[in-house]
Design a protein around this motif. Sequence first.
Motif, short mmCIF file in Angstrom:
data_model
loop_
_atom_site.label_atom_id
_atom_site.label_comp_id
_atom_site.label_asym_id
_atom_site.label_seq_id
_atom_site.Cartn_x
_atom_site.Cartn_y
_atom_site.Cartn_z
N LEU A 84 57.79 41.82 54.18
CA LEU A 84 58.18 40.41 54.17
C LEU A 84 57.00 39.55 53.72
CD1 LEU A 84 60.12 38.09 54.76
CD2 LEU A 84 59.37 38.19 57.15
N ALA A 85 55.81 39.82 54.23
CA ALA A 85 54.63 39.04 53.85
C ALA A 85 54.37 39.12 52.34
CB ALA A 85 53.40 39.51 54.63
N GLU A 86 54.49 40.31 51.77
CA GLU A 86 54.27 40.48 50.33
C GLU A 86 55.31 39.71 49.52
OE1 GLU A 86 52.36 44.99 50.44
OE2 GLU A 86 54.53 44.74 50.18
N MET A 87 56.56 39.73 49.96
CA MET A 87 57.61 39.06 49.21
C MET A 87 57.49 37.55 49.31
SD MET A 87 59.02 41.60 47.75
CE MET A 87 57.36 42.25 47.78
N VAL A 88 57.09 37.04 50.47
CA VAL A 88 56.86 35.59 50.61
C VAL A 88 55.71 35.18 49.69
CG1 VAL A 88 56.05 33.78 52.19
CG2 VAL A 88 57.81 35.40 52.94
N ALA A 89 54.63 35.95 49.69
CA ALA A 89 53.50 35.64 48.80
C ALA A 89 53.91 35.67 47.34
CB ALA A 89 52.35 36.61 49.06
N GLN A 90 54.76 36.63 46.97
CA GLN A 90 55.20 36.74 45.58
C GLN A 90 56.01 35.52 45.16
OE1 GLN A 90 54.60 39.25 43.17
NE2 GLN A 90 55.51 37.69 41.88
N VAL A 91 56.97 35.11 45.99
CA VAL A 91 57.79 33.93 45.64
C VAL A 91 56.90 32.69 45.58
CG1 VAL A 91 59.65 32.41 46.40
CG2 VAL A 91 59.95 34.90 46.49
N MET A 92 55.95 32.58 46.49
CA MET A 92 55.07 31.41 46.49
C MET A 92 54.14 31.39 45.29
SD MET A 92 56.11 29.58 48.91
CE MET A 92 54.82 28.35 48.92
N ALA A 93 53.93 32.54 44.65
CA ALA A 93 53.08 32.59 43.46
C ALA A 93 53.78 32.01 42.23
CB ALA A 93 52.65 34.04 43.19
N TYR A 94 55.12 31.92 42.29
CA TYR A 94 55.86 31.32 41.19
C TYR A 94 55.62 29.82 41.17
CZ TYR A 94 58.51 35.69 40.86
OH TYR A 94 58.87 37.00 40.71
N PRO A 95 55.74 29.18 40.01
CA PRO A 95 55.64 27.72 39.97
C PRO A 95 56.72 27.10 40.88
CG PRO A 95 55.71 28.64 37.74
CD PRO A 95 56.00 29.75 38.68
N PRO A 96 56.43 25.98 41.52
CA PRO A 96 57.39 25.37 42.44
C PRO A 96 58.79 25.18 41.85
CG PRO A 96 55.29 24.25 42.60
CD PRO A 96 55.18 25.23 41.46
N GLU A 97 58.89 24.87 40.59
CA GLU A 97 60.21 24.65 39.99
C GLU A 97 61.01 25.94 39.83
OE1 GLU A 97 57.11 24.89 36.70
OE2 GLU A 97 57.30 23.75 38.56
N ARG A 98 60.38 27.10 39.96
CA ARG A 98 61.09 28.38 39.84
C ARG A 98 61.45 29.02 41.18
NH1 ARG A 98 60.25 32.44 36.13
NH2 ARG A 98 62.25 33.01 36.97
N ARG A 99 60.83 28.56 42.26
CA ARG A 99 61.03 29.20 43.57
C ARG A 99 62.48 29.21 44.03
NH1 ARG A 99 55.87 26.35 46.32
NH2 ARG A 99 54.31 27.38 45.03
N GLY A 100 63.25 28.23 43.66
CA GLY A 100 64.66 28.18 44.03
C GLY A 100 65.51 29.21 43.31
N ASP A 101 64.95 29.86 42.29
CA ASP A 101 65.68 30.88 41.54
C ASP A 101 65.75 32.21 42.28
OD1 ASP A 101 65.80 29.01 39.50
OD2 ASP A 101 64.21 29.93 38.30
N PHE A 102 65.01 32.32 43.39
CA PHE A 102 64.90 33.60 44.10
C PHE A 102 65.22 33.45 45.58
CE2 PHE A 102 61.91 33.45 40.59
CZ PHE A 102 62.31 34.56 39.85
N VAL A 103 65.66 34.53 46.17
CA VAL A 103 65.84 34.63 47.62
C VAL A 103 65.16 35.92 48.06
CG1 VAL A 103 68.00 33.32 47.71
CG2 VAL A 103 68.07 35.81 47.43
#
Length: 91
Positions: free
Chosen positions: A47-66
């Motif tokens: 879970l920690a790795e996946m949260v870090a991965q999504v947060m590494a995306y630009p803010p405008e792209r974060r909503g593209d993932f769950v």
Amino acid sequence: MTDHPSTFKAVETRQEGVQWDDRASIHAAGDGRGIFDGAKGLRSGTLAEMVAQVMAYPPERRGDFVIQKAGDHRLARAEIEALAARSDFPG
């Protein structure tokens, strides 16, 4: 935030707090879920790795993932960002 409860030896196994090392995977937000949902994961790890991965995306792209966490919990952008902001986040 743990996997679904166990009844192993009739002992409660639920742990308090965020279980950062639980299994998780990143999915496209609109992947349709369904019978082959497990195969639609884009990346998997803790879970920690996946949260870090999504947060590494630009803010405008974060909503593209769950993030789909073990135990059938699906985290959307707001919950992912809230986890990343926690003081105990290991990422």
